[in-house]
Design an enzyme around this catalytic site. Structure first.
Site, PDB file in Angstrom:
ATOM      1  N   SER A 185       0.833  -1.203   0.000  1.00 22.94           N
ATOM      2  CA  SER A 185       0.000   0.000   0.000  1.00 22.94           C
ATOM      3  C   SER A 185       0.868   1.254   0.000  1.00 22.94           C
ATOM      4  O   SER A 185       1.664   1.465   0.915  1.00 22.94           O
ATOM      5  CB  SER A 185      -0.895   0.012   1.237  1.00 22.94           C
ATOM      6  OG  SER A 185      -1.456   1.297   1.392  1.00 22.94           O
TER       7      SER A 185
ATOM      8  N   HIS B 179      -1.171  -1.162  -4.332  1.00 18.21           N
ATOM      9  CA  HIS B 179      -2.451  -0.888  -3.674  1.00 18.21           C
ATOM     10  C   HIS B 179      -2.560   0.614  -3.415  1.00 18.21           C
ATOM     11  O   HIS B 179      -1.720   1.189  -2.715  1.00 18.21           O
ATOM     12  CB  HIS B 179      -2.521  -1.671  -2.356  1.00 18.21           C
ATOM     13  CG  HIS B 179      -3.868  -1.625  -1.702  1.00 18.21           C
ATOM     14  ND1 HIS B 179      -4.922  -2.414  -2.105  1.00 18.21           N
ATOM     15  CD2 HIS B 179      -4.324  -0.875  -0.668  1.00 18.21           C
ATOM     16  CE1 HIS B 179      -5.972  -2.167  -1.333  1.00 18.21           C
ATOM     17  NE2 HIS B 179      -5.651  -1.230  -0.456  1.00 18.21           N
TER      18      HIS B 179
ATOM     19  N   ASP C 214      -4.680   3.472  -1.805  1.00 17.93           N
ATOM     20  CA  ASP C 214      -5.732   3.791  -0.843  1.00 17.93           C
ATOM     21  C   ASP C 214      -6.241   5.208  -1.073  1.00 17.93           C
ATOM     22  O   ASP C 214      -5.576   6.182  -0.728  1.00 17.93           O
ATOM     23  CB  ASP C 214      -5.197   3.661   0.587  1.00 17.93           C
ATOM     24  CG  ASP C 214      -5.065   2.220   1.019  1.00 17.93           C
ATOM     25  OD1 ASP C 214      -6.029   1.462   0.834  1.00 17.93           O
ATOM     26  OD2 ASP C 214      -4.006   1.840   1.545  1.00 17.93           O
TER      27      ASP C 214
ATOM     28  N   MET D 185      -8.736   8.032  -0.096  1.00 16.48           N
ATOM     29  CA  MET D 185      -9.587   8.429   1.038  1.00 16.48           C
ATOM     30  C   MET D 185     -10.022   9.877   0.884  1.00 16.48           C
ATOM     31  O   MET D 185      -9.223  10.730   0.499  1.00 16.48           O
ATOM     32  CB  MET D 185      -8.819   8.271   2.356  1.00 16.48           C
ATOM     33  CG  MET D 185      -8.232   6.899   2.578  1.00 16.48           C
ATOM     34  SD  MET D 185      -7.425   6.802   4.183  1.00 16.48           S
ATOM     35  CE  MET D 185      -6.549   5.250   4.015  1.00 16.48           C
TER      36      MET D 185
ATOM     37  N   HIS E 221      -8.380   1.118  -4.116  1.00 17.15           N
ATOM     38  CA  HIS E 221      -9.316   0.860  -3.019  1.00 17.15           C
ATOM     39  C   HIS E 221      -9.972   2.188  -2.665  1.00 17.15           C
ATOM     40  O   HIS E 221      -9.345   3.060  -2.074  1.00 17.15           O
ATOM     41  CB  HIS E 221      -8.498   0.272  -1.854  1.00 17.15           C
ATOM     42  CG  HIS E 221      -9.276   0.052  -0.601  1.00 17.15           C
ATOM     43  ND1 HIS E 221      -8.658  -0.215   0.600  1.00 17.15           N
ATOM     44  CD2 HIS E 221     -10.612   0.065  -0.335  1.00 17.15           C
ATOM     45  CE1 HIS E 221      -9.573  -0.366   1.546  1.00 17.15           C
ATOM     46  NE2 HIS E 221     -10.763  -0.193   1.002  1.00 17.15           N
TER      47      HIS E 221
ATOM     48  N   MET F 243     -12.069   4.442  -0.628  1.00 18.02           N
ATOM     49  CA  MET F 243     -12.687   4.674   0.690  1.00 18.02           C
ATOM     50  C   MET F 243     -13.312   6.059   0.642  1.00 18.02           C
ATOM     51  O   MET F 243     -12.829   7.016   1.255  1.00 18.02           O
ATOM     52  CB  MET F 243     -11.629   4.553   1.786  1.00 18.02           C
ATOM     53  CG  MET F 243     -11.188   3.122   1.999  1.00 18.02           C
ATOM     54  SD  MET F 243      -9.742   2.982   3.048  1.00 18.02           S
ATOM     55  CE  MET F 243      -8.460   2.968   1.802  1.00 18.02           C
TER      56      MET F 243
ATOM     57  N   MET G  24     -11.211  -6.052   5.343  1.00 20.47           N
ATOM     58  CA  MET G  24     -10.371  -5.147   6.116  1.00 20.47           C
ATOM     59  C   MET G  24     -10.054  -5.779   7.471  1.00 20.47           C
ATOM     60  O   MET G  24     -10.957  -6.231   8.178  1.00 20.47           O
ATOM     61  CB  MET G  24     -11.080  -3.807   6.342  1.00 20.47           C
ATOM     62  CG  MET G  24     -11.292  -2.983   5.095  1.00 20.47           C
ATOM     63  SD  MET G  24      -9.760  -2.544   4.237  1.00 20.47           S
ATOM     64  CE  MET G  24      -8.923  -1.540   5.483  1.00 20.47           C
TER      65      MET G  24
ATOM     66  N   GLY H 245      -8.652   4.040   7.339  1.00 22.00           N
ATOM     67  CA  GLY H 245      -8.380   5.449   7.611  1.00 22.00           C
ATOM     68  C   GLY H 245      -6.908   5.757   7.745  1.00 22.00           C
ATOM     69  O   GLY H 245      -6.411   6.690   7.146  1.00 22.00           O
ATOM     70  N   PHE H 246      -6.215   4.933   8.520  1.00 20.87           N
ATOM     71  CA  PHE H 246      -4.797   5.224   8.764  1.00 20.87           C
ATOM     72  C   PHE H 246      -3.961   3.955   8.692  1.00 20.87           C
ATOM     73  O   PHE H 246      -4.408   2.886   9.099  1.00 20.87           O
ATOM     74  CB  PHE H 246      -4.616   5.875  10.149  1.00 20.87           C
ATOM     75  CG  PHE H 246      -5.236   7.235  10.239  1.00 20.87           C
ATOM     76  CD1 PHE H 246      -4.516   8.373   9.889  1.00 20.87           C
ATOM     77  CD2 PHE H 246      -6.556   7.392  10.634  1.00 20.87           C
ATOM     78  CE1 PHE H 246      -5.108   9.633   9.940  1.00 20.87           C
ATOM     79  CE2 PHE H 246      -7.156   8.647  10.694  1.00 20.87           C
ATOM     80  CZ  PHE H 246      -6.426   9.769  10.345  1.00 20.87           C
ATOM     81  N   GLY H 247      -2.721   4.094   8.194  1.00 18.13           N
ATOM     82  CA  GLY H 247      -1.793   2.972   8.150  1.00 18.13           C
ATOM     83  C   GLY H 247      -1.197   2.730   9.529  1.00 18.13           C
ATOM     84  O   GLY H 247      -1.324   3.552  10.432  1.00 18.13           O
ATOM     85  N   GLY H 248      -0.533   1.574   9.668  1.00 16.40           N
ATOM     86  CA  GLY H 248       0.186   1.295  10.900  1.00 16.40           C
ATOM     87  C   GLY H 248      -0.649   0.776  12.049  1.00 16.40           C
ATOM     88  O   GLY H 248      -0.172   0.677  13.185  1.00 16.40           O
TER      89      GLY H 248
ATOM     90  N   ASP I  66      -6.368  -6.631   4.186  1.00 13.78           N
ATOM     91  CA  ASP I  66      -5.681  -5.337   4.273  1.00 13.78           C
ATOM     92  C   ASP I  66      -5.745  -4.799   5.694  1.00 13.78           C
ATOM     93  O   ASP I  66      -6.830  -4.560   6.221  1.00 13.78           O
ATOM     94  CB  ASP I  66      -6.378  -4.362   3.307  1.00 13.78           C
ATOM     95  CG  ASP I  66      -5.775  -2.963   3.312  1.00 13.78           C
ATOM     96  OD1 ASP I  66      -4.777  -2.725   4.034  1.00 13.78           O
ATOM     97  OD2 ASP I  66      -6.310  -2.095   2.587  1.00 13.78           O
ATOM     98  N   GLY I  67      -4.546  -4.615   6.283  1.00 15.70           N
ATOM     99  CA  GLY I  67      -4.483  -3.948   7.582  1.00 15.70           C
ATOM    100  C   GLY I  67      -3.685  -4.716   8.617  1.00 15.70           C
ATOM    101  O   GLY I  67      -4.072  -5.811   9.031  1.00 15.70           O
ATOM    102  N   GLY I  68      -2.549  -4.165   8.993  1.00 13.08           N
ATOM    103  CA  GLY I  68      -1.773  -4.741  10.085  1.00 13.08           C
ATOM    104  C   GLY I  68      -1.070  -6.044   9.751  1.00 13.08           C
ATOM    105  O   GLY I  68      -0.712  -6.813  10.642  1.00 13.08           O
TER     106      GLY I  68
ATOM    107  N   GLY J 100       1.535  -2.342   4.069  1.00 15.50           N
ATOM    108  CA  GLY J 100       2.060  -0.983   3.903  1.00 15.50           C
ATOM    109  C   GLY J 100       3.321  -0.798   4.700  1.00 15.50           C
ATOM    110  O   GLY J 100       4.444  -0.877   4.173  1.00 15.50           O
ATOM    111  N   SER J 101       3.165  -0.592   6.000  1.00 19.61           N
ATOM    112  CA  SER J 101       4.306  -0.345   6.883  1.00 19.61           C
ATOM    113  C   SER J 101       5.332  -1.477   6.804  1.00 19.61           C
ATOM    114  O   SER J 101       6.537  -1.224   6.781  1.00 19.61           O
ATOM    115  CB  SER J 101       3.836  -0.205   8.338  1.00 19.61           C
ATOM    116  OG  SER J 101       2.832   0.774   8.435  1.00 19.61           O
TER     117      SER J 101
END
Length: 217
Positions: free
Chosen positions: A9, A34, A36, A38, A67, A69, A139, A144-147, A177-179, A199-200
């Site tokens: 991402s 990816h 994102d 928003m 994606h 959002m 999800m 909303g936010f990465g990390g 997607d996420g974490g 992402g991170s």
């Protein structure tokens, strides 16, 4: 099990060097990019829009996984398709009863389509459109936010969707997607996800190619 694909991402990229960042992903073995998108309304953050997709399209041959959002995604589908998106995913929570129409609109532009659900949305809400999709996205954080930290309870949704896809015999990707990290990626793959958004984990790695290979393996 379908081939595992890694879709880093660019939410976690350095926006001042976005062109270099995207080219780096391709050089390091990523399978997709990816994006994102928003709007500050559907989620409490603003990232980038159509022009970013258009500009990075010129710099990579990797599929662009957009994606959305955003509220009223149907207003922007054709412009994202024209900008170079290869797949456009939209949220059940943004489309509600209009989801099937929005997915059909995406397909009509010649682009692949996907439905997305948040961690607290039951699979039941998208059950009727899963077989219309080229990809379904679960999800594993609230968008909303990465990390953010991974929410393990979503693995039940991944298993449920994987069972529906397998039973249908259709070629549908299942994305998460996420974490996602090198530590938990095996659990999401075991649950049935085959497209991993990270992402991170990728952008903060000292060796991006090594991290992408690790996530894939």
């Amino acid at each position: 099990m379908k081939e595992v694909k890694i879709a880093p991402s660019i939410l976690s990229a350095d926006f001042a060097k976005m062109g270099e960042e995207v080219q780096s992903l391709q050089a390091c073995g990523a399978d997709m990019v990816h994006c994102d998108v928003m709007d500050g309304v559907f989620v409490n953050n603003i990232t980038f829009g159509i022009k970013m997709v258009e500009d990075i399209r010129k710099l990579t041959t990797l599929p662009l996984d957009c994606h959305l959002m955003i509220v009223h995604p149907e207003k922007y589908v054709e412009r994202f398709a024209k900008a170079g998106a290869d797949i456009i995913t939209v949220h059940y929570e943004a489309c509600q009863d209009n989801l099937e129409n929005v997915l059909r609109l995406i397909k009509s532009t010649g682009v692949k389509c996907g439905a997305v659900i948040n961690p607290d949305t039951p699979v039941e809400k998208i059950k009727d459109v899963i077989l219309l999709c080229d990809m379904v996205l679960v999800m594993s954080v609230f968008p909303g936010f990465g990390g953010q930290a991974f929410i393990p309870s979503v693995l039940d949704k991944v298993r449920e969707i994987r069972a529906i896809i397998d039973e249908s015999g259709k070629e549908i990707d299942l994305q998460i997607d996420g974490g996602i990290t090198a530590e938990n990626v095996s659990t999401v793959k075991e649950a049935g996800a085959n497209v991993i958004v990270a992402g991170s984990a990728v952008f903060k790695a000292s060796d991006r190619a090594e991290m992408i290979a690790k996530l894939k393996a």
